[in-house]
Design a protein around this motif. Structure first.
Motif, PDB file in Angstrom:
ATOM      1  N   ARG A  45       0.818  -1.445   0.026  1.00 49.07           N
ATOM      2  CA  ARG A  45      -0.113   0.124  -0.125  1.00 49.07           C
ATOM      3  C   ARG A  45       0.829   1.297   0.014  1.00 49.07           C
ATOM      4  O   ARG A  45       1.977   1.186   0.486  1.00 49.07           O
ATOM      5  CB  ARG A  45      -0.918  -0.183   1.135  1.00 49.07           C
ATOM      6  CG  ARG A  45      -2.300  -1.147   1.202  1.00 49.07           C
ATOM      7  CD  ARG A  45      -2.974  -1.196   2.208  1.00 49.07           C
ATOM      8  NE  ARG A  45      -3.969  -2.139   2.210  1.00 49.07           N
ATOM      9  CZ  ARG A  45      -5.238  -1.869   2.256  1.00 49.07           C
ATOM     10  NH1 ARG A  45      -5.636  -0.549   2.212  1.00 49.07           N
ATOM     11  NH2 ARG A  45      -6.124  -2.699   1.853  1.00 49.07           N
ATOM     12  N   HIS A  46       0.147   2.451  -0.341  1.00 53.47           N
ATOM     13  CA  HIS A  46       1.066   3.757  -0.567  1.00 53.47           C
ATOM     14  C   HIS A  46       1.071   4.541   0.310  1.00 53.47           C
ATOM     15  O   HIS A  46       1.188   5.857   0.122  1.00 53.47           O
ATOM     16  CB  HIS A  46       0.572   4.303  -2.265  1.00 53.47           C
ATOM     17  CG  HIS A  46       0.575   3.420  -3.219  1.00 53.47           C
ATOM     18  ND1 HIS A  46       1.437   3.777  -4.337  1.00 53.47           N
ATOM     19  CD2 HIS A  46       0.267   2.146  -3.601  1.00 53.47           C
ATOM     20  CE1 HIS A  46       1.663   2.746  -5.221  1.00 53.47           C
ATOM     21  NE2 HIS A  46       0.702   1.851  -4.868  1.00 53.47           N
ATOM     22  N   PHE A  47       0.819   4.053   1.676  1.00 50.72           N
ATOM     23  CA  PHE A  47       0.949   5.159   2.761  1.00 50.72           C
ATOM     24  C   PHE A  47       1.079   3.927   3.892  1.00 50.72           C
ATOM     25  O   PHE A  47       1.070   3.011   4.081  1.00 50.72           O
ATOM     26  CB  PHE A  47      -0.446   5.502   2.946  1.00 50.72           C
ATOM     27  CG  PHE A  47      -1.717   4.581   2.948  1.00 50.72           C
ATOM     28  CD1 PHE A  47      -2.224   3.960   3.934  1.00 50.72           C
ATOM     29  CD2 PHE A  47      -2.351   4.392   1.534  1.00 50.72           C
ATOM     30  CE1 PHE A  47      -3.057   2.842   3.703  1.00 50.72           C
ATOM     31  CE2 PHE A  47      -3.373   3.399   1.217  1.00 50.72           C
ATOM     32  CZ  PHE A  47      -3.712   2.683   2.685  1.00 50.72           C
ATOM     33  N   PRO A  48       1.619   4.933   5.106  1.00 52.44           N
ATOM     34  CA  PRO A  48       1.725   4.288   6.103  1.00 52.44           C
ATOM     35  C   PRO A  48       0.666   3.412   6.775  1.00 52.44           C
ATOM     36  O   PRO A  48      -0.444   3.866   6.805  1.00 52.44           O
ATOM     37  CB  PRO A  48       2.306   5.272   7.208  1.00 52.44           C
ATOM     38  CG  PRO A  48       2.688   6.337   6.260  1.00 52.44           C
ATOM     39  CD  PRO A  48       1.787   6.610   5.061  1.00 52.44           C
ATOM     40  N   GLU A  49       0.642   2.385   7.321  1.00 49.15           N
ATOM     41  CA  GLU A  49      -0.564   1.602   8.025  1.00 49.15           C
ATOM     42  C   GLU A  49      -0.039   0.649   9.240  1.00 49.15           C
ATOM     43  O   GLU A  49       1.261   0.430   9.369  1.00 49.15           O
ATOM     44  CB  GLU A  49      -1.120   0.656   6.858  1.00 49.15           C
ATOM     45  CG  GLU A  49      -0.090  -0.495   6.094  1.00 49.15           C
ATOM     46  CD  GLU A  49      -0.795  -1.004   4.811  1.00 49.15           C
ATOM     47  OE1 GLU A  49      -1.934  -1.294   5.103  1.00 49.15           O
ATOM     48  OE2 GLU A  49       0.179  -1.313   4.174  1.00 49.15           O
ATOM     49  N   VAL A  50      -1.122   0.307   9.775  1.00 51.12           N
ATOM     50  CA  VAL A  50      -0.742  -0.556  10.908  1.00 51.12           C
ATOM     51  C   VAL A  50      -0.971  -2.022  10.924  1.00 51.12           C
ATOM     52  O   VAL A  50      -1.990  -2.123  10.114  1.00 51.12           O
ATOM     53  CB  VAL A  50      -1.838  -0.051  12.174  1.00 51.12           C
ATOM     54  CG1 VAL A  50      -1.663  -0.823  13.459  1.00 51.12           C
ATOM     55  CG2 VAL A  50      -1.659   1.379  12.422  1.00 51.12           C
ATOM     56  N   CYS A 113      -1.010   0.611  22.867  1.00 52.22           N
ATOM     57  CA  CYS A 113      -0.436  -0.762  23.133  1.00 52.22           C
ATOM     58  C   CYS A 113       1.099  -0.407  23.770  1.00 52.22           C
ATOM     59  O   CYS A 113       2.064   0.164  23.406  1.00 52.22           O
ATOM     60  CB  CYS A 113      -0.145  -1.566  21.871  1.00 52.22           C
ATOM     61  SG  CYS A 113       0.606  -3.144  21.960  1.00 52.22           S
ATOM     62  N   ASP A 114       1.175  -1.585  25.000  1.00 53.16           N
ATOM     63  CA  ASP A 114       2.434  -1.191  25.656  1.00 53.16           C
ATOM     64  C   ASP A 114       3.616  -2.246  25.362  1.00 53.16           C
ATOM     65  O   ASP A 114       4.502  -2.681  26.030  1.00 53.16           O
ATOM     66  CB  ASP A 114       2.231  -1.402  27.140  1.00 53.16           C
ATOM     67  CG  ASP A 114       1.561  -0.151  27.639  1.00 53.16           C
ATOM     68  OD1 ASP A 114       2.045   1.104  26.952  1.00 53.16           O
ATOM     69  OD2 ASP A 114       0.703  -0.086  28.615  1.00 53.16           O
ATOM     70  N   PHE A 115       3.121  -3.247  24.507  1.00 52.97           N
ATOM     71  CA  PHE A 115       3.883  -4.758  24.037  1.00 52.97           C
ATOM     72  C   PHE A 115       4.213  -4.604  22.603  1.00 52.97           C
ATOM     73  O   PHE A 115       4.593  -5.800  22.026  1.00 52.97           O
ATOM     74  CB  PHE A 115       2.908  -5.744  24.436  1.00 52.97           C
ATOM     75  CG  PHE A 115       2.249  -5.757  25.827  1.00 52.97           C
ATOM     76  CD1 PHE A 115       3.398  -6.381  26.835  1.00 52.97           C
ATOM     77  CD2 PHE A 115       1.121  -5.129  26.399  1.00 52.97           C
ATOM     78  CE1 PHE A 115       2.890  -6.295  28.229  1.00 52.97           C
ATOM     79  CE2 PHE A 115       0.944  -5.280  27.566  1.00 52.97           C
ATOM     80  CZ  PHE A 115       1.942  -5.632  28.597  1.00 52.97           C
ATOM     81  N   ASP A 116       4.291  -3.457  21.852  1.00 56.65           N
ATOM     82  CA  ASP A 116       4.690  -3.638  20.417  1.00 56.65           C
ATOM     83  C   ASP A 116       4.226  -4.707  19.571  1.00 56.65           C
ATOM     84  O   ASP A 116       4.556  -5.242  18.988  1.00 56.65           O
ATOM     85  CB  ASP A 116       6.346  -4.055  20.560  1.00 56.65           C
ATOM     86  CG  ASP A 116       6.969  -2.837  21.140  1.00 56.65           C
ATOM     87  OD1 ASP A 116       6.747  -1.552  21.020  1.00 56.65           O
ATOM     88  OD2 ASP A 116       8.172  -3.050  21.728  1.00 56.65           O
ATOM     89  N   ALA A 117       2.707  -4.663  19.924  1.00 52.28           N
ATOM     90  CA  ALA A 117       1.950  -5.678  19.233  1.00 52.28           C
ATOM     91  C   ALA A 117       1.319  -5.183  18.026  1.00 52.28           C
ATOM     92  O   ALA A 117       0.663  -5.922  17.070  1.00 52.28           O
ATOM     93  CB  ALA A 117       0.937  -6.396  19.982  1.00 52.28           C
ATOM     94  N   LEU A 118       1.614  -3.822  17.883  1.00 53.75           N
ATOM     95  CA  LEU A 118       0.870  -3.097  16.675  1.00 53.75           C
ATOM     96  C   LEU A 118       2.106  -2.312  16.171  1.00 53.75           C
ATOM     97  O   LEU A 118       2.468  -1.398  16.945  1.00 53.75           O
ATOM     98  CB  LEU A 118      -0.306  -2.011  17.138  1.00 53.75           C
ATOM     99  CG  LEU A 118      -1.583  -2.954  17.437  1.00 53.75           C
ATOM    100  CD1 LEU A 118      -2.503  -1.990  18.302  1.00 53.75           C
ATOM    101  CD2 LEU A 118      -2.430  -3.376  16.209  1.00 53.75           C
ATOM    102  N   VAL A 119       2.310  -2.474  15.016  1.00 51.00           N
ATOM    103  CA  VAL A 119       3.619  -1.741  14.232  1.00 51.00           C
ATOM    104  C   VAL A 119       3.103  -1.069  13.100  1.00 51.00           C
ATOM    105  O   VAL A 119       2.097  -1.472  12.493  1.00 51.00           O
ATOM    106  CB  VAL A 119       4.446  -2.668  13.994  1.00 51.00           C
ATOM    107  CG1 VAL A 119       5.303  -3.445  15.200  1.00 51.00           C
ATOM    108  CG2 VAL A 119       4.073  -3.790  13.066  1.00 51.00           C
ATOM    109  N   VAL A 120       3.617   0.109  12.831  1.00 58.16           N
ATOM    110  CA  VAL A 120       3.549   0.930  11.691  1.00 58.16           C
ATOM    111  C   VAL A 120       4.431   0.638  10.659  1.00 58.16           C
ATOM    112  O   VAL A 120       5.783   0.552  10.806  1.00 58.16           O
ATOM    113  CB  VAL A 120       3.548   2.355  11.960  1.00 58.16           C
ATOM    114  CG1 VAL A 120       3.365   3.148  10.729  1.00 58.16           C
ATOM    115  CG2 VAL A 120       2.509   2.839  13.034  1.00 58.16           C
TER     116      VAL A 120
END
Length: 344
Positions: A45-50, A113-120
């Motif tokens: 995809r052409h944009f930052p995403e989670v 999120c405090d556990f780095d379970a969602l990344v960009v």
């Protein structure tokens, strides 16, 4: 300026597989194709995403509570790695499925999120910021003949940024390599090629209909652009052929590919057999993968493809690490240590 900013997913130093010598590979986000086997799905995809990196998830629910558009759904999944040690999360208990149509990329879930379970995936960077990272490895380039490689995604999906990066690299005396599918207008591609030393060109399928079926686009432009590129004496071109089971590894397609490459006057082909790690990457970020997960491409089938291509007079390299012991006929190089120069 418009071309001063781009979206980068990763900068990989000491890369040995992305062109001659030790290289720094900059992965740009966005692709003009939609290959079913893509090994970098986070770069399409052409944009930052989670993305939800579920092995770190403890199922606290903070992310869903923080989402202003209700874009997150919890789903049950069986464990992917039942014997794997070291994960923080509860294997197979929950997966967060992110509805990309609802998601507005506000990243409030990431903050919650405090556990780095969602990344960009995807970071806005300036040309200067990228080149500052790249030029740290100049001593290694000088010793090995390496340099900067732009990959993706598809680097030409950000044509102005790719051009600006290559211009800046040339000002630093760094040689450049473009890892591309070639699916871009010639008017834009040609401008980038003026500052390109090496082209790593992917040929995915010679049959037009099959190419559409597996990548979403026809191959007419890709083949025409390749014909134009090999006519340039200031660019060294290498063909890369991914081998996907049941997709492009038929004898008919391998022979068609060999005959086409031979007609261009090129000598060297790099075979990229599907590796077992791509599917795991998909699972880790919650995306379905259409091929068997954890299975390597059969060695005997790769050997058959290699033999067929060699029958067309091609020097075939298996993609273990970059090997440049037989320069392409179209190369302006006399020996690997000498770097070509391009127009300014």
């Amino acid at each position: 300026m418009k071309n001063d900013f781009g979206i980068v997913t990763n900068i990989q130093q000491f890369a040995a597989n992305d062109g001659p010598g030790i290289r720094t590979t900059v992965f740009l986000k966005g692709c003009l194709l939609n290959c079913k086997w893509c090994h970098n799905p986070e770069g399409v995809r052409h944009f930052p995403e989670v993305f939800h990196f579920w092995p770190n998830c403890i199922n606290c629910g903070n992310c869903a509570a923080a989402c202003p558009t209700d874009a997150m759904t919890e789903i049950k999944n069986p464990p992917t790695y039942p014997d794997q040690k070291g994960w923080k999360g509860k294997l197979g208990s929950k997966i967060i499925q992110i509805n990309k149509e609802k998601c507005i990329n506000c990243f409030q879930c990431v903050d919650a999120c405090d556990f780095d379970a969602l990344v960009v995936s995807g970071k806005f960077m300036t040309v200067d910021e990228v080149i500052t990272e790249v030029e740290k490895d100049i001593p290694f380039y000088k010793e090995s003949g390496g340099g900067l490689t732009l990959s993706g995604g598809e680097p030409t999906a950000q044509p102005e940024f790719a051009l600006a990066l290559f211009k800046a690299a040339k000002e630093k005396g760094i040689n450049t390599a473009l890892d591309t599918s070639g699916f871009q207008s010639w008017s834009l591609l040609e401008k980038i090629l003026d500052y390109t030393d090496y082209v790593l060109y992917d040929l995915k399928h010679l049959d037009r209909n099959q190419h559409i079926a597996f990548t979403g686009v026809p191959n007419d432009l890709i083949l025409e652009n390749l014909k134009k590129i090999v006519l340039r004496e200031d660019v060294t071109t290498y063909i890369r052929l991914p081998l996907l089971p049941g997709v492009n590894d038929s004898e008919e397609n391998i022979r068609a590919t060999g005959a086409f490459i031979q007609s261009l006057g090129l000598k060297t082909v790099y075979l990229l057999p599907a590796h077992p790690f791509a599917g795991q990457s998909y699972r880790l970020v919650g995306i379905d993968y259409p091929f068997p997960i954890g299975e390597s491409y059969p060695e005997e089938k790769a050997t058959v493809a290699k033999t067929i291509l060699e029958s067309y007079g091609l020097d075939v390299k298996m993609w273990i690490a970059w090997v440049e012991d037989n320069i392409s006929d179209k190369s302006p190089l006399k020996e690997p240590a000498v770097l070509p120069t391009t127009g300014t």
